[in-house]
Every structure is written in structure tokens, then in C-alpha cells.
Scaffold this motif. Structure first.
Motif, PDB file in Angstrom:
ATOM      1  N   ASP A  68       7.346 -26.266  80.027  1.00 20.61           N
ATOM      2  CA  ASP A  68       7.668 -26.088  81.445  1.00 20.61           C
ATOM      3  C   ASP A  68       8.608 -27.235  81.808  1.00 20.61           C
ATOM      4  O   ASP A  68       8.195 -28.392  81.898  1.00 20.61           O
ATOM      5  N   ASP A  76       7.476 -28.532  86.331  1.00 24.93           N
ATOM      6  CA  ASP A  76       6.244 -27.996  86.901  1.00 24.93           C
ATOM      7  C   ASP A  76       6.082 -28.617  88.275  1.00 24.93           C
ATOM      8  O   ASP A  76       5.887 -29.835  88.396  1.00 24.93           O
ATOM      9  N   TRP A  86       2.809 -22.282  79.705  1.00 23.30           N
ATOM     10  CA  TRP A  86       3.615 -23.517  79.851  1.00 23.30           C
ATOM     11  C   TRP A  86       3.012 -24.460  80.902  1.00 23.30           C
ATOM     12  O   TRP A  86       3.304 -25.652  80.881  1.00 23.30           O
ATOM     13  N   ASP A  87       2.189 -23.937  81.820  1.00 21.77           N
ATOM     14  CA  ASP A  87       1.547 -24.815  82.807  1.00 21.77           C
ATOM     15  C   ASP A  87       0.461 -25.678  82.159  1.00 21.77           C
ATOM     16  O   ASP A  87       0.190 -26.788  82.617  1.00 21.77           O
TER      17      ASP A  87
HETATM   18 CA    CA Z   1       4.589 -24.419  86.075  1.00 22.31          CA
END
Ligand code: CA
Ligand code: IPD
Ligand code: CA
Length: 269
Positions: free
Chosen positions: A93, A96, A220-221
Motif C-alpha cells: 500500500d 495508507d 495491502w492494508d
Molecule cells: Ca489502505
């Protein structure tokens, strides 16, 4: 994870160095855009993307591909780049906390996780505003700017500071987390919504928050942050208390001591 399930130490060191280099480079790009401006596009009504997201992602992918051209890469803005079959998969990410970034609210980060044979072995999260670098390797502990970190010792939910987030479909979906938020607001010492899930996980790891939950996250978080929590001595599961996977959307992460109490609240009808 057993040592034989990991790449050799020298390979792991090189991978970590590369991930940190990529995260710092992306962070510098975000800082540059924060100072000098960026274009904002709407993915939908409340979901934004900026050219800072795209440039940071390109820089990370370029750095990784230069040294590891055959590795798979899953990155938020471009999706899955299938290389030749590889034991490695980077999960990225580049920014974020895009909504925060777009508003000039300094709570965002770069998140880079690395899977080896389907397991996360490395997590790097870089907050370019505070210059805070969170790093964890499977079996190697978790670190903030090189110093070991540990989850908090808060024993009970009513003394806990929690954090959560809301998905971009909050206006349309009845599963919008507002019911859980209301319950925790009455049971915990406090509940925050920072707008960066990866940083939320790192803050649980550093004992700044005692617990985090969210319902609809993407790989991806959580790829980097979930490993950082477990390596800092915390617990990470799904809402049922079963083992967490970055490919399942829901997550509960805590210091371990308040985990069962959090799961009970999340089970309430
Ligand atoms: Ca994110
Ligand atoms: C978002 C942030 C936010 C969380 C959202 C995510 P983005 O990521 O992590 O805290 O509540 O669910 O999508 O879009 O800023 O990369
Ligand atoms: Ca993002």
C-alpha cells in the motif's frame, strides 16, 4: 515459523534492506507532494486517489523489480503483477490514509509486506510525517526506529484505548461497523478513528493503542501491520477468533489480554 520455512539469513537481510529502502523512498515522494501539491481523483464518492499514491507505488515497484524481477507483486493501485511463478509475493500500500493525506491531516504511511511460500515473513511500515519506521520479521521481533516494541499491558476492555476504521461503502452497506463502534464507545476507555489501518496496527504493536478492529480491509492494508503486531507480542484473529489471513477482510488485533472481551462485544447481536 520454523527456521527451515524461511529464506537463508543473508537473503532475509537483503530483502529487509530493500523493503526499507523502498518505503523510505516512497515516504520522501509523499512528503514532496504534501509540500508542493498533488492531483486528486475520485475512485467513487468518498474513495480518493492522488498522483502521490501512484508515484509512490511506481517507485516501490521499480526498487523491488530492479533486484527481484521474478517476484510477484500485489500493489493497491495496479493490482497483481504476475511474474514467473515465485515463492515471494510483495504486498504494497503506497499510501495508507489517502483521505488524511488529501486533507493535509498528517496520519498516513507506506506499507510493504512480503510473503514467502504464502506466509508473511517481513513487514515494513513508514510514517513519513514523524519519520517512524516500524519493521518486523517472522520470529525476529518488532522494532520502531531500531528499538524493540511491545504491545501494552492493559488488562481490561474498560481501561483500553481502541481504534477502528470504516470502509468506503459506509453510505451504502448495512455492514458499516457503526453498530460495533457504538458498543465499544460505551465499553472501552476511548475509541479513535485515525484513517490509516496500517498505522493503527503499528500503534497496537507499540502499545499506543490496546486493540484494533475493522471489517473490510484489503491485503495491502494488513500485510505488514498484522505481522508487526504478532511480532510485538500481540494477537491477531478474524472476528470469530479464528486465525487471521490478509485475504480475509476482517481483523481483530490486540495486546492479547483484551482480545476475548473484544470478540465478545463483536459477537453481540
Ligand atoms: Ca489502505
Ligand atoms: C484505508 C485506510 C483506512 C481504513 C480503510 C482503508 P487507503 O486505506 O486504511 O483507515 O479505514 O478501510 O481502505 O484507502 O487510505 O489506502
Ligand atoms: Ca492506499
Amino acid at each position: 515459523m520454523l527456521a527451515e520455512q524461511l529464506p537463508p539469513l543473508s537473503t532475509r537481510e537483503a530483502l529487509k534492506t530493500k523493503a526499507i529502502e523502498a518505503a523510505r523512498l516512497a515516504g520522501a515522494i509523499l512528503n514532496e507532494h504534501a509540500r508542493h501539491g498533488f492531483r486528486v481523483e475520485h475512485k467513487d464518492a468518498v474513495n480518493l486517489v492522488t498522483d502521490a499514491d501512484r508515484r509512490a507505488e511506481q517507485a516501490i515497484v521499480d526498487v523491488i523489480k530492479h533486484d527481484y524481477p521474478t517476484h510477484q507483486i500485489l500493489a493497491e493501485e495496479r493490482g497483481l503483477l504476475e511474474g514467473t511463478p515465485s515463492l515471494y509475493k510483495w504486498v504494497i500500500d503506497p499510501l495508507d490514509g489517502t483521505t488524511n493525506f488529501a486533507h493535509g491531516y498528517p496520519a498516513y504511511c507506506v506499507s510493504i509486506g512480503l510473503e514467502y511460500q504464502g506466509r508473511c515473513i517481513l513487514g515494513v511500515v513508514f510514517d513519513p510525517t514523524r519519520q517512524e519506521l516500524f519493521v518486523a520479521e517472522a520470529g525476529g521481533g518488532a522494532f520502531l526506529n531500531g528499538t524493540p516494541i511491545h504491545v501494552s499491558h492493559t488488562p481490561k476492555l474498560d481501561a483500553a484505548l481502541l481504534v477502528t476504521g470504516f470502509a468506503y461503502d459506509i453510505r451504502e452497506s448495512p455492514q458499516n461497523n457503526l453498530d460495533h463502534f457504538a458498543r465499544f464507545a460505551l465499553r472501552a476507555q476511548g475509541v479513535r478513528r485515525t484513517g490509516s489501518a496500517a498505522l493503527d496496527l503499528c500503534y497496537v504493536s507499540a502499545g499506543r493503542f490496546d486493540g484494533f478492529w475493522e471489517l473490510k480491509l484489503h491485503p495491502w492494508d494488513t500485510a505488514a501491520g498484522a505481522l508487526i503486531v504478532t511480532e510485538a507480542g500481540g494477537q491477531v484473529t478474524d472476528l470469530a477468533g479464528d486465525p487471521f489471513s490478509i485475504y480475509r477482510k476482517e481483523i481483530v488485533a490486540s495486546n492479547g489480554l483484551i482480545h476475548d472481551e473484544m470478540l465478545e462485544v463483536l459477537r453481540e447481536p
